[in-house]
Design a protein around this motif. Structure first.
Motif, PDB file in Angstrom:
ATOM      1  N   ILE A   1      -2.230   2.025  -4.737  1.00  0.00           N
ATOM      2  CA  ILE A   1      -1.674   3.357  -4.413  1.00  0.00           C
ATOM      3  C   ILE A   1      -2.662   4.137  -4.176  1.00  0.00           C
ATOM      4  N   TYR A   2      -2.585   4.630  -3.148  1.00  0.00           N
ATOM      5  CA  TYR A   2      -3.281   5.664  -2.448  1.00  0.00           C
ATOM      6  C   TYR A   2      -2.940   7.133  -2.615  1.00  0.00           C
ATOM      7  N   THR A   3      -3.640   8.085  -3.184  1.00  0.00           N
ATOM      8  CA  THR A   3      -3.474   9.204  -3.291  1.00  0.00           C
ATOM      9  C   THR A   3      -4.548  10.308  -3.046  1.00  0.00           C
ATOM     10  N   ASP A   4      -4.892  11.575  -3.420  1.00  0.00           N
ATOM     11  CA  ASP A   4      -5.806  12.559  -2.857  1.00  0.00           C
ATOM     12  C   ASP A   4      -6.875  12.630  -3.985  1.00  0.00           C
ATOM     13  N   VAL A   5      -6.665  11.844  -5.038  1.00  0.00           N
ATOM     14  CA  VAL A   5      -7.943  11.664  -5.888  1.00  0.00           C
ATOM     15  C   VAL A   5      -8.449  10.149  -5.939  1.00  0.00           C
ATOM     16  N   ASP A   6      -9.488  10.054  -6.352  1.00  0.00           N
ATOM     17  CA  ASP A   6      -9.933   8.708  -6.127  1.00  0.00           C
ATOM     18  C   ASP A   6     -10.081   7.621  -7.158  1.00  0.00           C
TER      19      ASP A   6
ATOM     20  N   GLN B   1       0.966  -1.193   0.007  1.00  0.00           N
ATOM     21  CA  GLN B   1       0.105   0.095   0.086  1.00  0.00           C
ATOM     22  C   GLN B   1       0.848   1.353  -0.028  1.00  0.00           C
ATOM     23  N   LYS B   2       0.651   1.902  -1.043  1.00  0.00           N
ATOM     24  CA  LYS B   2       1.635   3.250  -1.216  1.00  0.00           C
ATOM     25  C   LYS B   2       0.724   4.616  -0.892  1.00  0.00           C
ATOM     26  N   PHE B   3       1.204   5.382   0.113  1.00  0.00           N
ATOM     27  CA  PHE B   3       0.516   6.767   0.503  1.00  0.00           C
ATOM     28  C   PHE B   3       1.317   7.681   0.171  1.00  0.00           C
ATOM     29  N   GLY B   4       0.793   8.955  -0.745  1.00  0.00           N
ATOM     30  CA  GLY B   4       1.841  10.074  -0.875  1.00  0.00           C
ATOM     31  C   GLY B   4       1.695  11.115   0.156  1.00  0.00           C
ATOM     32  N   GLY B   5       2.341  12.042  -0.324  1.00  0.00           N
ATOM     33  CA  GLY B   5       2.835  13.152   0.732  1.00  0.00           C
ATOM     34  C   GLY B   5       1.469  13.796   1.499  1.00  0.00           C
ATOM     35  N   THR B   6       0.360  14.082   0.685  1.00  0.00           N
ATOM     36  CA  THR B   6      -0.709  14.508   1.440  1.00  0.00           C
ATOM     37  C   THR B   6      -1.396  13.433   2.640  1.00  0.00           C
TER      38      THR B   6
ATOM     39  N   VAL C   1       1.347  -6.532   5.421  1.00  0.00           N
ATOM     40  CA  VAL C   1       1.460  -5.450   4.526  1.00  0.00           C
ATOM     41  C   VAL C   1       2.977  -4.635   4.571  1.00  0.00           C
ATOM     42  N   ILE C   2       3.035  -4.217   3.176  1.00  0.00           N
ATOM     43  CA  ILE C   2       4.101  -3.348   3.406  1.00  0.00           C
ATOM     44  C   ILE C   2       3.711  -1.987   2.658  1.00  0.00           C
ATOM     45  N   VAL C   3       3.879  -0.813   3.613  1.00  0.00           N
ATOM     46  CA  VAL C   3       3.554   0.296   3.420  1.00  0.00           C
ATOM     47  C   VAL C   3       4.590   1.027   2.747  1.00  0.00           C
ATOM     48  N   VAL C   4       4.541   1.858   1.696  1.00  0.00           N
ATOM     49  CA  VAL C   4       5.405   2.609   1.155  1.00  0.00           C
ATOM     50  C   VAL C   4       4.954   4.151   1.270  1.00  0.00           C
ATOM     51  N   LEU C   5       5.850   4.949   1.847  1.00  0.00           N
ATOM     52  CA  LEU C   5       5.392   6.075   2.048  1.00  0.00           C
ATOM     53  C   LEU C   5       6.366   7.135   1.370  1.00  0.00           C
ATOM     54  N   SER C   6       5.782   8.189   0.957  1.00  0.00           N
ATOM     55  CA  SER C   6       6.492   9.522   0.470  1.00  0.00           C
ATOM     56  C   SER C   6       6.828  10.504   1.799  1.00  0.00           C
TER      57      SER C   6
ATOM     58  N   VAL D   1      -2.229  -2.487 -10.622  1.00  0.00           N
ATOM     59  CA  VAL D   1      -2.179  -1.350  -9.738  1.00  0.00           C
ATOM     60  C   VAL D   1      -3.454  -0.877  -9.376  1.00  0.00           C
ATOM     61  N   HIS D   2      -3.910  -1.020  -8.151  1.00  0.00           N
ATOM     62  CA  HIS D   2      -5.149  -0.120  -7.691  1.00  0.00           C
ATOM     63  C   HIS D   2      -4.924   0.897  -7.311  1.00  0.00           C
ATOM     64  N   VAL D   3      -5.695   2.109  -7.907  1.00  0.00           N
ATOM     65  CA  VAL D   3      -5.515   3.507  -7.661  1.00  0.00           C
ATOM     66  C   VAL D   3      -6.737   3.840  -6.841  1.00  0.00           C
ATOM     67  N   ARG D   4      -6.426   4.380  -5.559  1.00  0.00           N
ATOM     68  CA  ARG D   4      -7.660   4.699  -4.749  1.00  0.00           C
ATOM     69  C   ARG D   4      -7.372   5.758  -3.825  1.00  0.00           C
ATOM     70  N   SER D   5      -8.438   6.532  -3.149  1.00  0.00           N
ATOM     71  CA  SER D   5      -8.177   7.697  -2.353  1.00  0.00           C
ATOM     72  C   SER D   5      -7.948   7.367  -0.809  1.00  0.00           C
ATOM     73  N   THR D   6      -6.945   7.845  -0.193  1.00  0.00           N
ATOM     74  CA  THR D   6      -6.965   7.630   1.226  1.00  0.00           C
ATOM     75  C   THR D   6      -7.991   8.028   1.918  1.00  0.00           C
TER      76      THR D   6
END
Ligand code: ASP
Ligand code: MG
Length: 410
Positions: free
Chosen positions: A172-177, A6-11, A36-41, A227-232
């Motif tokens: 990949i979690y980001t601020d858009v869904d 699970q990757k989470f971006g800066g926001t 779980v492997i969490v990848v952080l920015s 790759v699953h793109v999702r919102s945090t």
């Protein structure tokens, strides 16, 4: 062992409250039986802050040292997040790239991943429920620190999932869904795509859709990692970026991309003889300028005009280079224009359907929009337009291909 990366971006890691939301996503995955492997920015803004700092210290920072500096942002996020998990009864530890290791080449600032030690990760996952890995970074074979280019944590996540195939999935979690048919800020009728093919995503990303780093999509495609793109910030299912399938092919067009960071250059009356294009585009390639659309006009009396587009940020340098070779090319004039926009219609379905281009051109014609340049590939039709028509063009094309509905079949 089922592993979820699970990757989470800066926001998503910008503060304690945000990290608590991230923890919710991690807990959820643990409850579903994953390791779980969490990848952080780095926290939002941090990488920029470090880069600015470097530019105050040095006019041309040593690239290896610059990487060594900017990776610190991720170190802060992963250690803070690991503390949080441990405090909440989740067995976790942080990992910098060198502790795995994630090995890259030595192209500092833009390094490529060569190898990831998946066995070591499996051993650690037997001991911990969550590994919190610093995104964006790697190390060379002889132990120097590297980074993977801006937005590179996406690539870290995909590469980790690839190294743990077939047991790992990637979110990949980001601020858009998710990935939309076009930028929802440009057109309210934009619709979220449940699924998009790697190739389509690559075209969208290279046209400025900033959802995923381009290189991460290339990586995902190469190793076939969905790759699953999702919102945090929601539980929405998001968009799956994956291999092309027949349901995607039945849709003519999946998205309209828009890029206004473009400039157009025309060299008038260059000699029409072998070697001229090479003499023109060679120096641009050497300077790292990515040329996109190219048109050479028909020849008249041994001369021709050549027009091409480049990213706007490279305009100054390109003009300088053109001036240097103007004499050799015989060009009478170097004209340029940055009030242009590139609008592309993208879809793997185009491969098997005729008439997509003519439909797009008709839609633009109906609005009186003049096309300055056209280029096509198997899955993309791109038109260069005057900038003032860009947003209108996106809307009329979106309507023409009825991208606001799910079931368009051509
Ligand atoms: N922190 C890095 C950047 O801002 C990497 C990332 O966020 O993916 O580019
Ligand atoms: Mg990003």
């Amino acid at each position: 062992m089922r592993i979820l990366v699970q990757k989470f971006g800066g926001t998503s890691v910008a503060g304690l409250d945000r990290m608590q939301m991230v923890m919710g996503k991690v807990r959820n995955a643990l409850n579903r039986g994953y390791k779980v492997i969490v990848v952080l920015s780095a926290m939002a803004g941090e990488t920029n802050r470090l880069l600015e700092m470097a530019s105050k210290w040095s006019d041309s920072p040593n690239r290896a040292e610059l990487d060594s500096l900017v990776v610190t942002g991720e170190q802060v996020s992963i250690s803070l997040f690991s503390m949080l998990l441990n405090d909440n009864g989740i067995k976790a530890r942080s990992l910098l790239a060198y502790q795995i290791p994630i090995t890259t080449n030595d192209d500092y600032g833009n390094a490529r991943i060569l190898h990831i030690n998946g066995d070591r990760l499996r051993v650690l996952l037997a001991e911990y429920d969550v590994l919190v890995v610093a995104g964006f970074q790697g190390q060379t074979e002889d132990g120097r620190i590297t980074t993977l280019g801006r937005g590179g944590s996406d690539t870290s996540a995909v590469a980790l999932a690839a190294a743990l195939r077939p047991d790992a999935e990637c979110e990949i979690y980001t601020d858009v869904d998710g990935v939309y048919t076009t930028d929802p800020n440009l057109y309210g009728k934009a619709r979220k795509l449940p699924k998009v093919a790697y190739e389509e995503m690559l075209e969208m990303a290279s046209m400025g859709a900033k959802v995923l780093q381009i290189r991460s999509v290339e990586f995902a495609k190469k190793y076939n990692v969905p790759v699953h793109v999702r919102s945090t910030f929601s539980d929405d299912p998001g968009t799956l970026v994956t291999q092309e399938d027949s349901s995607m092919e039945s849709v003519l067009v999946s998205g309209i991309a828009y890029d206004k960071d473009q400039a157009r250059i025309t060299l008038r009356k260059v000699f029409d003889r072998p070697g001229i294009a090479a003499a023109l585009f060679g120096p641009l390639a050497d300077a790292g300028v990515v040329v996109d659309m190219i048109i050479q006009n028909t020849s008249r009396e041994g001369h021709t005009d050549i027009t091409f587009t480049i990213p706007q940020k490279d305009l100054k340098e390109t003009i300088k280079l053109m001036e240097q070779i103007q004499g050799e090319l015989g060009a009478t004039e170097i004209a340029y224009d940055s009030d242009v926009v590139k609008v592309s219609v993208i879809g793997v379905g185009m491969r098997n359907h005729a008439g997509v281009a003519s439909k797009a051109f008709a839609a633009l014609k109906n609005e009186g929009i003049n096309i300055l340049m056209i280029s096509t590939s198997e899955i993309k039709i791109t038109c260069l337009l005057e900038e003032k028509y860009g947003e209108l063009a996106v809307r009329v094309l979106h309507d023409a291909f009825r991208l606001d509905t799910h079931d368009y079949e051509g």
